[in-house]
Design an enzyme around this catalytic site. Structure first.
Site, short mmCIF file in Angstrom:
data_model
loop_
_atom_site.label_atom_id
_atom_site.label_comp_id
_atom_site.label_asym_id
_atom_site.label_seq_id
_atom_site.Cartn_x
_atom_site.Cartn_y
_atom_site.Cartn_z
N GLU A 97 -3.12 -19.92 -27.16
CA GLU A 97 -3.42 -19.12 -28.35
C GLU A 97 -2.31 -19.22 -29.40
O GLU A 97 -1.15 -18.87 -29.11
CB GLU A 97 -3.61 -17.64 -27.94
CG GLU A 97 -4.03 -16.77 -29.11
CD GLU A 97 -4.46 -15.37 -28.68
OE1 GLU A 97 -4.92 -15.19 -27.54
OE2 GLU A 97 -4.32 -14.45 -29.50
N LYS A 281 -4.55 -6.06 -24.12
CA LYS A 281 -4.75 -7.52 -24.11
C LYS A 281 -3.62 -8.19 -24.88
O LYS A 281 -3.12 -9.24 -24.48
CB LYS A 281 -6.12 -7.86 -24.70
CG LYS A 281 -6.55 -9.30 -24.53
CD LYS A 281 -6.09 -10.23 -25.63
CE LYS A 281 -6.60 -11.65 -25.43
NZ LYS A 281 -6.16 -12.59 -26.46
N ASP A 297 1.07 -15.18 -10.02
CA ASP A 297 -0.37 -14.88 -9.96
C ASP A 297 -0.73 -13.94 -11.11
O ASP A 297 -0.54 -12.72 -11.03
CB ASP A 297 -0.65 -14.22 -8.59
CG ASP A 297 -2.12 -13.92 -8.37
OD1 ASP A 297 -2.89 -13.92 -9.35
OD2 ASP A 297 -2.48 -13.65 -7.22
N HIS A 395 -2.47 -15.70 -38.35
CA HIS A 395 -3.17 -16.33 -37.25
C HIS A 395 -3.96 -17.54 -37.73
O HIS A 395 -3.92 -18.61 -37.13
CB HIS A 395 -4.10 -15.30 -36.61
CG HIS A 395 -4.74 -15.77 -35.36
ND1 HIS A 395 -4.03 -15.91 -34.19
CD2 HIS A 395 -6.00 -16.15 -35.10
CE1 HIS A 395 -4.85 -16.34 -33.26
NE2 HIS A 395 -6.05 -16.49 -33.78
#
Ligand code: MEV
Length: 446
Positions: A97, A281, A297, A395
């Site tokens: 991203e 998130k 993990d 972005h």
């Protein structure tokens, strides 16, 4: 636990203009930096971290999982400017991203102006569960299990072998009677294990399988599940930092000062699960990227983070933000972080081993503190963009390159196409395709 690794004369992680350098120049800087700062960094680390398959040859890949047919690459970047518990760090991050690494580096820059990030962590205690059904007399079973606690812990430690010998091992058992399941009442035994520098999944599952038959015998019940819990609420990591109001001399947005707006934006995530999910998130954008780079993990980390965010019964933000009377902003983040620096693929994957060498971490707790710090910085970066000119501005500029690439632009064309789309403020796949077509046909005629 509070891990401070202050070392004199370390080079700064404040690398002005790092993003403007060529890829090869960045590699040289990171190599030189790590050579001076890390006890573990060597020529092999350099080759494994920078080389295309990150040292993961097909034979090793075939050992890691089953049915291997290849490897899958993602970009590995370096977040700069981090100062955590007084020590400068360059942070390896794997993400597809755009904006994540730039955002983390910018947030770390602002946080270091106020002294950097302070992080701490709990001892590395993992929780394992044994589910007992058909227990004839709950109270009696619980009393008997408590009475035999020392023997149960000793059996667990025997199964844990070298972990127990190195100072880790089973510490406690806790009993939970659950009566609301659709299959009737059950007794759940929690085993708490100090996993030291391992994530600990294998250790704890081994110990659970060893003690389960005795638990069944003592409780006169029947064992079903024997597995770790990913709600590692005994293994929390925390980070806090301040951003000073005077770091922002001007604001591009009308209205209250930008840090006040960040505070207001963050307040929504404290009460609204729709916003909290997105807020968290953003935190995990940073956390997962380091967790992935170090061979840990990330699904376990994600599961633990979300379960912890919902621990009160209402899903909420993992971080909280405050402003003081001078307009300075203070943020803190707390979440479970079950990470290892030994075991799993942390050592078996050469790229992960090299990322750990770059970080020069001495314990899993120290890694957890770094990861929590990146999560906090990432959260601030997102809030800053959202409360300012909006996330899309920065972005989409970075995204323009990805759009050009996915439209099929060659390496030489990507930069040009992205620049035109940014100048036109028209960053769309169809525009990238048009530009590519016109550039290709111009090239054909020349
Ligand atoms: C995008 O990947 C992450 C953000 O949505 C996080 C947030 O909204 O806080 C920008």
């Amino acid at each position: 636990m509070f891990t401070t690794m202050q070392q004199p004369n370390l080079p700064s992680s404040r690398l002005t203009g790092f993003h403007r350098l060529s890829l090869a120049e960045r590699q040289t800087i990171v190599h030189d930096w790590a050579s001076q700062t890390s006890r573990h960094w060597d020529e092999t680390s350099r080759q494994d971290l920078f080389g295309p398959p990150n040292g993961l040859d097909l034979q090793t890949a075939d050992q890691l999982i089953e049915n291997t047919i290849g490897r899958f690459a993602l970009p590995l970047g370096i977040a700069t400017n981090f100062r955590i518990n007084g020590r400068d760090r360059l942070i390896p991050m794997i993400t597809e991203e755009p904006s994540v690494i730039a955002g983390a580096s910018n947030a770390a820059r602002l946080m270091r102006l106020a002294g950097g990030i302070t992080a701490s962590s709990d001892p590395p205690l993992m929780i394992g569960q044994v589910q007992l059904l058909d227990v004839p007399q709950m109270k009696r079973a619980m009393a008997a299990l408590n009475e035999k606690k020392a023997a149960i812990l000793a059996a667990a430690n025997e199964a844990l072998g070298s972990l127990a010998q190195r100072g880790g091992g089973a510490r406690e058992i806790e009993l939970r009677q659950l009566s609301h399941a659709k299959i009737g009442p059950m007794l759940v035994v929690h085993l708490l294990v100090d996993c030291q520098d391992a994530m600990g999944a294998n250790a704890i599952n081994t110990a659970l399988e060893r003690i389960a038959p005795s638990l069944a015998e003592i409780s006169k019940g029947r064992v079903v599940l024997r597995i770790l819990s990913n709600l590692n609420d005994r293994r929390l990591a925390r980070a806090r930092a301040q951003i000073n109001a005077d770091a922002f001399s001007h604001s591009s947005v009308d209205g209250p000062p930008i840090l006040q707006r960040v505070y207001e934006a963050a307040a929504l995530a404290e009460i609204d699960p729709y916003r909290a999910a997105t807020h968290n998130k953003g935190i995990l954008n940073g956390i997962d990227a380091v967790v992935l780079a170090t061979g840990n993990d990330w699904r376990a980390v994600e599961a633990g983070a979300h379960a912890y965010a919902a621990r009160t019964g209402n899903y909420r933000s993992l971080s909280t933000w405050q402003v003081d009377e001078y307009g300075n902003l203070m943020g803190s983040l707390e979440l479970p972080l079950a990470l290892g620096i030994v075991g799993g693929s942390t050592r078996a994957h050469p790229g992960a081993k090299a990322a750990l060498a770059l970080l020069d971490v001495q314990s899993a707790s120290e890694l957890a503190e770094i990861v929590a710090s990146v999560g906090l910085a990432q959260n601030f970066a997102a809030l800053l963009a959202l409360a300012g000119e909006g996330i899309q501005h920065g972005h989409m500029r970075l995204h323009a390159r990805q759009i050009a690439l996915s439209a099929g632009a060659s390496d030489e064309m990507v930069g040009q196409i992205a620049a035109v789309m940014i100048a036109e403020n028209d960053i769309r796949p169809s525009r990238a395709a048009e530009l590519m077509k016109s550039m290709t046909s111009a090239g054909d005629h020349s």
